[in-house]
Design a protein around this motif. Sequence first.
Motif, PDB file in Angstrom:
ATOM      1  N   ILE A   8      38.538  21.503 -48.755  1.00 56.91           N
ATOM      2  CA  ILE A   8      39.798  21.173 -48.095  1.00 56.91           C
ATOM      3  C   ILE A   8      39.422  20.350 -46.875  1.00 56.91           C
ATOM      4  O   ILE A   8      38.659  20.819 -46.013  1.00 56.91           O
ATOM      5  CB  ILE A   8      40.579  22.432 -47.686  1.00 56.91           C
ATOM      6  N   GLN A  10      40.283  17.630 -43.581  1.00 57.30           N
ATOM      7  CA  GLN A  10      41.274  17.417 -42.534  1.00 57.30           C
ATOM      8  C   GLN A  10      40.988  16.091 -41.847  1.00 57.30           C
ATOM      9  O   GLN A  10      39.857  15.831 -41.416  1.00 57.30           O
ATOM     10  CB  GLN A  10      41.188  18.571 -41.535  1.00 57.30           C
ATOM     11  N   ARG A  12      42.268  13.753 -38.622  1.00 63.13           N
ATOM     12  CA  ARG A  12      43.002  13.921 -37.363  1.00 63.13           C
ATOM     13  C   ARG A  12      42.817  12.703 -36.486  1.00 63.13           C
ATOM     14  O   ARG A  12      41.701  12.204 -36.346  1.00 63.13           O
ATOM     15  CB  ARG A  12      42.499  15.156 -36.608  1.00 63.13           C
ATOM     16  N   GLY A  17      48.010  14.741 -38.085  1.00 66.44           N
ATOM     17  CA  GLY A  17      47.083  15.430 -38.963  1.00 66.44           C
ATOM     18  C   GLY A  17      47.421  15.229 -40.425  1.00 66.44           C
ATOM     19  O   GLY A  17      48.594  15.173 -40.801  1.00 66.44           O
ATOM     20  N   VAL A  19      45.973  16.875 -44.204  1.00 60.30           N
ATOM     21  CA  VAL A  19      45.092  17.859 -44.821  1.00 60.30           C
ATOM     22  C   VAL A  19      45.223  17.743 -46.335  1.00 60.30           C
ATOM     23  O   VAL A  19      46.344  17.758 -46.869  1.00 60.30           O
ATOM     24  CB  VAL A  19      45.429  19.295 -44.373  1.00 60.30           C
ATOM     25  N   ASP A  21      43.710  19.147 -50.130  1.00 62.20           N
ATOM     26  CA  ASP A  21      42.964  20.155 -50.895  1.00 62.20           C
ATOM     27  C   ASP A  21      42.359  19.483 -52.125  1.00 62.20           C
ATOM     28  O   ASP A  21      43.076  18.997 -53.016  1.00 62.20           O
ATOM     29  CB  ASP A  21      43.912  21.280 -51.303  1.00 62.20           C
ATOM     30  N   HIS A  31      49.384  18.751 -45.921  1.00 64.51           N
ATOM     31  CA  HIS A  31      50.096  18.510 -44.664  1.00 64.51           C
ATOM     32  C   HIS A  31      49.960  17.056 -44.250  1.00 64.51           C
ATOM     33  O   HIS A  31      48.883  16.478 -44.350  1.00 64.51           O
ATOM     34  CB  HIS A  31      49.524  19.416 -43.557  1.00 64.51           C
ATOM     35  N   LEU A  44      42.078  26.588 -42.900  1.00 66.09           N
ATOM     36  CA  LEU A  44      42.348  25.665 -43.996  1.00 66.09           C
ATOM     37  C   LEU A  44      42.685  26.420 -45.273  1.00 66.09           C
ATOM     38  O   LEU A  44      43.588  26.030 -46.023  1.00 66.09           O
ATOM     39  CB  LEU A  44      41.129  24.759 -44.218  1.00 66.09           C
TER      40      LEU A  44
END
Length: 719
Positions: A8, A10, A12, A17, A19, A21, A31, A44
Amino acid sequence: MPRCDGEIVQLRAAGVGVVVDLSGDVPVLLHWGADLGELTASGLAALASTATPAVLNNAPDLPRTLTVWPTEADGWSGTPAHQGHRAGRRTTPRLRLTEAQLDGTSLVMRLTDEVSELHVELHYQLDAAGVLSVRSVLTDRSVGEPYDLAGVSTLLPLPRRAGELLDFTGKWCRERSPQRTPLHYGSHVREVRRGKPGHDSPHLLLAGTPGFDFGSGEVWGVHVAWSGNQRYLAEQLPEGAGAHASVLGGGELLTPGEVRLGAGEVYESPECLFIFSNAGLDGIAERVHTRLRARSTHPANPRPLVLNTWEAVYFDHDLDRLRGLADAAAKVGVERLVLDDGWFGSRRNDTRGLGDWYVSDEMWPQGLGPLVEHVRGLGLEFGLWVEPEMINLDSDLARAHPDWLLGPSVGLGAPSRHQYVLNIAHPDAYRHILGRLVALVEEYRIDYLKWDHNRELHEAVHRDPAGDRPAGRAQTLALYRMLDELKARFPALEIESCAGGGGRVDLGILARTDRVWGSDCNDPVERQQIQRWTTQLIPPELIGAHVGDRHSHTTGRDTDDSFRFATALFGHAGIEADLTRLSTEQLAKFTAWAGLYREFRPLLHGGRVVRADLAGEATLLHGVVGPDSALFCWARLASSVEGQSGRVRFPGLDATADYQVRIRTELGLPTGRQVAAPGWITEAQRDWVRLPGAILTTAGVPLPTLDPQQAMLIEFRRE
């Protein structure tokens, strides 16, 4: 770029942000929005575990997910990520992630589909401004029939609270008019079938918390950075979109048969830019402006004050008259003169000559040299109008090469503005047009090309004895290639995107040009609104904004000098008027305005664009704010019922600072419907007035009740 399969990940940047998977067959975007902070592995995992929605009645027996490449295989009944077939078969893609790589805030996902035999490479890039760019590359891995690609869409999820939509429409001389609607169930789709974004371009599709405005609300937006046919959509199904409520997206609009992929052939989608802000529309604009200003190709030099000859002389190209115009321009402070339509071939009006890019012997027996040398002798740059993608049937080029026209073999449709489209994707036509442009730029050392495009691409097909083929995409790619070649040959050459005014304003064209012409309408009443919304995507230094004559030839409206000057100041400023016919007093006003432009140019072309949230559309307050200074325009477009403004708040200033404030009077003071202006305004017309930032930003101050079509410039300096 290290592999990150099964993780997962991320991304930023700048308070945003993303995110993703990567643990399933097809990645899932968990997200996109406000930055969640640096989540731990357990954080996460928690985000992933809470991404599983309920299993509904009369629905698939497994929870629906919204993947990064949604299809019916996921139980997704909305617009799929791609559509196509092989001879009417292989229409149920089953993609599987084969590799993912992460490098900082850049994520590449590679997926393979054994059904369609396509390989998909999906690129996510979150830049330093918090703008997420998404593009895809589809490669045909088959050895059989070609794959007919019907569409590729990039789709990102929206939360339930994003319940209101804003996009744009318009017409010639009234571009980028906003329209709002609730996000209903079903699909909100905007399709562009004009071969360019057009005067009614969606511009951006924005979804936000209901009532979002310039300074408030969460907003999610998408822009398709493409100069051809486009598709924007927001879609909400009753079952939602995985754990989310709806989707926002877009891509290129493909016509039937336009893209047929053979073995090893590749389709690259246009870039879609996704922008989130929790500070309203001004926050969206700030992110895009920051992204554009960070480009290595962004104009580095101060934007020169322009005089364009169109509304000064139209087709009347007389050398002595143009020399006199250049003399007057230099005296008032112009830094670049652009010779508009009428200098080539048989072009004496708009019915003939397009395509014959040779200087007219009749109008210019010595060539353009005498004018160019005169302009350069005054210290001005020289620019030239061209329309390379268009052709008149009454032209030497059309008579010699009818096969170069873009249109059906069975016969052309109706002309538009007496012209047709030249098929610059035809190799011979491309070489000819590029060769003519290169020759002109070299011979006259041209600094600037005003690149026009005055009709739409209806029935855009290659003429072929075996059967005409769709060619809108090929035309756009040929345009990009031509612009790229010109820039490679002439790195200092600047190019303006002008398409019947503001008909091609997008970040695909701005990747290759140096400004856009906001609109053919120089009427400041219309321009205030056009520029207000053009800056939602484009920073002021990339938007041509000119002062026209007192009487507008596009609306028939008469406006005061000061209103026209104040309006044109907030862009890449220029003049569209015959200065040789003006009085000494009028020329002095132009000179004062040119001085103001040079004074405020660093601020206006580098600061943050802000727009106040006011009730109604009769008055506008907008400005540009820098670290230590700001300039605002208080403008009235029409009368209104209220006699007082009330306390008006100035957005973008620092509430903890103190400011010195004054009214700039060089352009003359506006007239008003009042016996006397608010006391602080009267004082600020004479000298600086000290006001705390808390009052300016939170309490607000009263502003004068101006007459319609009047404007006032208010300057701020931070103590």
